[in-house]
Design an enzyme around this catalytic site. Structure first.
Site, mmCIF file in Angstrom:
data_model
loop_
_atom_site.group_PDB
_atom_site.id
_atom_site.type_symbol
_atom_site.label_atom_id
_atom_site.label_comp_id
_atom_site.label_asym_id
_atom_site.label_seq_id
_atom_site.Cartn_x
_atom_site.Cartn_y
_atom_site.Cartn_z
ATOM 1 N N ASP A 246 0.850 -1.188 0.000
ATOM 2 C CA ASP A 246 0.000 0.000 0.000
ATOM 3 C C ASP A 246 0.884 1.235 0.000
ATOM 4 O O ASP A 246 1.808 1.349 0.806
ATOM 5 C CB ASP A 246 -0.911 -0.007 1.228
ATOM 6 C CG ASP A 246 -1.910 -1.144 1.163
ATOM 7 O OD1 ASP A 246 -2.791 -1.084 0.294
ATOM 8 O OD2 ASP A 246 -1.809 -2.080 1.965
ATOM 9 N N THR A 247 0.583 2.157 -0.894
ATOM 10 C CA THR A 247 1.417 3.328 -1.124
ATOM 11 C C THR A 247 0.508 4.450 -1.604
ATOM 12 O O THR A 247 -0.594 4.200 -2.078
ATOM 13 C CB THR A 247 2.475 3.007 -2.208
ATOM 14 O OG1 THR A 247 3.352 1.993 -1.725
ATOM 15 C CG2 THR A 247 3.311 4.213 -2.589
ATOM 16 N N VAL A 248 0.981 5.701 -1.508
ATOM 17 C CA VAL A 248 0.266 6.790 -2.163
ATOM 18 C C VAL A 248 1.193 7.466 -3.161
ATOM 19 O O VAL A 248 2.385 7.635 -2.906
ATOM 20 C CB VAL A 248 -0.283 7.836 -1.165
ATOM 21 C CG1 VAL A 248 -1.235 7.179 -0.186
ATOM 22 C CG2 VAL A 248 0.824 8.567 -0.421
ATOM 23 N N MET B 45 1.125 2.742 -8.108
ATOM 24 C CA MET B 45 1.483 2.155 -6.825
ATOM 25 C C MET B 45 1.361 0.636 -6.850
ATOM 26 O O MET B 45 0.868 0.063 -7.803
ATOM 27 C CB MET B 45 0.557 2.712 -5.736
ATOM 28 C CG MET B 45 0.500 4.222 -5.662
ATOM 29 S SD MET B 45 -0.970 4.788 -4.768
ATOM 30 C CE MET B 45 -2.042 5.297 -6.093
#
Length: 528
Positions: free
Chosen positions: A349-351, A431
């Site tokens: 999970d990344t932004v 992402m």
């Protein structure tokens, strides 16, 4: 042009400025910053700070960031490595002596020193118009007064219940009433608000020295971690030279190692000799070539990429025409390769944030705590979620990514930048941890080979090769799945969507901006 009788949305188009993020509140904060006189860097940091509150599963100030920046859209692309390092006491021998066969995915030994706050402060000092206090103000407000949990955030949050429940401080903050918040619930993080306020007043020193660092290091040490206050005080990001290649008349730039960005460049080099545009975009023929190019490029990633302050990475050789020719020769358009080792790739999970302002400063900005809620370790007094980036390290002798004191792990989060004739035309990112090279290449070939507009290119269904199997999103047609299986691929439907992305496209001739945001997340693009 898309068919307006089918679900979907149009790209966002404007003239002055554009921001695209994976959360509406972050996009709005970026636009507010731009309208109040801030530039693209101010807006990107402001958006990242908001997401550190409202997307706690994906990012936070206990994580890292990387940035590609094109000042006024002209000249050389700047790159900043804002990733943290292993503790000074962390050696492979220590872990082997304790019986570890690898770094854990959660807990204190998965935690590297966070680099995000150092990077934010440095980038604002060097390239922003406003200070860290202005950049953090919206995030402080949301943390203190509350924010509404959005749908994708809630989806990911629920999946992390066991990890959060294992840490008393994580459970207290992120499992109110003993359960994960649902979409539409209001959630607050008052301790994080206090932490952000200290940083807004004291800057970088407020995080890496004093009570915040003491709280974090104290918690890690209590859990058996090797971190020291000196590791936090010594944290410092650095400007580095981006790596790049040419594809269909455009120059594509990525972060250099220790980042995995050049994996995407190797894939593009391999695919450049195939006439992809003559194929159907969702066909087995196209997807097979993409999968095989990815398998070869990831093998290079795992064999060579590490922290260049510790290992020599043959960057020029890996990006050479001759190397691409040799890799390409191994691809059979009608049959999957059988000689490659197993690829154990992890999603995360990344932004990702893309911003272009009226002066055409273009920012490609990515921030992450790696796995959902990172290590699961939370500062008791600060509310800081700590990343699990250390889980990427290896213990094998002579591995380029072997853990060592002060070493950066091979890093998956990768901002992208496309230029043409020396001018920035598209800050972009996709992402998803190990998926990201696949995502970058799929997005770029969708646009440059198949002529899709930015939103169509993000909307299009995706595949990912993981654990010797092809994971397809439900949008991949049955005919393509059958064609992949005929070529020898094991195919199954992915449980979750692959990644999520944003971009802003600059049209210098028309003076316009076009933004797009991935439907796999909650976000949007906005411009004016």
């Amino acid at each position: 042009m898309r068919d307006f009788q089918f679900p979907g949305r149009s790209p966002v188009r404007a003239t002055e400025a554009m921001a695209a993020t994976s959360h509406p509140l972050a996009t709005l904060a970026a636009i507010d910053m731009l309208r109040s006189g801030g530039n693209a860097m101010d807006a990107a940091v402001c958006a990242a700070a908001v997401q550190a509150v409202v997307e706690p599963q994906s990012t936070g100030i206990g994580g890292d960031c990387f940035v590609l920046y094109s000042p006024k859209g002209q000249g050389a692309v700047l790159a900043f490595n804002g990733s943290g390092r292993a503790p000074t006491a962390a050696t492979a021998e220590w872990y082997l002596g304790k019986g570890y066969d690898g770094l854990p995915e959660s807990g204190p030994h998965a935690v590297t020193v966070p680099g995000a706050i150092d990077a934010w402060c440095r980038l604002l000092d060097d390239h922003g118009r406003k200070g860290i206090d202005a950049a953090l103000a919206p995030a402080i407000r949301y943390a203190e007064q509350g924010y509404v949990v959005h749908d994708r955030v809630a989806f990911d949050w629920a999946d992390s219940f066991d990890l959060l429940a294992a840490d008393e401080h994580a459970a207290r903050i992120f499992l109110p009433d003993g359960k994960a918040p649902q979409a539409g619930d209001l959630h607050r993080q008052p301790q994080l608000a206090d932490t952000l306020r200290i940083v807004s007043q004291r800057g970088r020193a407020g995080f890496y020295e004093g009570e915040i660092a003491e709280d974090i290091v104290g918690r890690l040490r209590a859990l058996g971690g090797l971190h020291a206050l000196e590791d936090f005080a010594a944290t410092k990001g650095e400007y580095v030279r981006p790596v790049g290649t040419s594809y269909r008349g455009y120059d594509v730039f990525q972060m250099p190692p220790s980042n995995q960005g050049m994996t995407a460049l190797i894939m593009l080099n391999v695919l450049s000799a195939f006439a992809l545009g003559s194929l159907e975009p969702d066909s087995a023929e196209r997807l097979h070539l993409e999968i095989e190019a990815g398998r070869l490029a990831y093998q290079d990633r795992d064999n060579f990429i590490g922290d260049q302050n510790f290992v020599q990475v043959p960057v020029e050789q890996l990006l050479s025409v001759g190397h691409a020719d040799r890799l390409r020769a191994a691809i059979d358009p009608e049959r999957a390769m059988t000689h490659l080792p197993r690829l154990e790739l992890q999603p995360s999970d990344t932004v990702y944030i893309s911003v272009v302002d009226r002066d055409r400063n273009a920012v490609s900005f990515i921030n992450s705590t790696y796995g959902s809620f990172g290590s699961g370790v939370v500062g008791p007094k600060t509310g800081v979620v700590l990343q699990n980036r250390g889980s990427s390290f290896r213990l094998a002798v002579d591995h380029p990514n072997r853990i060592a004191p002060g070493k950066r792990p091979m890093h998956t989060i990768m901002p992208g930048m496309v230029t043409e004739k020396g001018r920035a035309v598209m800050p972009f990112g996709v992402m998803g941890g190990g998926y990201q090279p696949f995502g970058h290449v799929h997005l770029l070939t969708n646009m440059f080979d198949f002529g899709m507009d930015p939103q169509q290119a993000l909307d299009a269904p995706r595949v990912f090769y993981k654990d010797n199997a092809v994971l397809v999103e439900r949008g991949i047609p049955a005919s393509a799945i059958a064609g992949l299986r005929k070529r020898g691929h094991q195919v199954s439907v992915a449980e979750k969507p692959h990644g999520g992305g944003q971009l802003v496209l600059i049209d210098w001739d028309e003076g316009t901006l076009t933004g797009a945001s991935d439907p796999r997340k909650d976000g949007c693009a906005l411009g004016y």
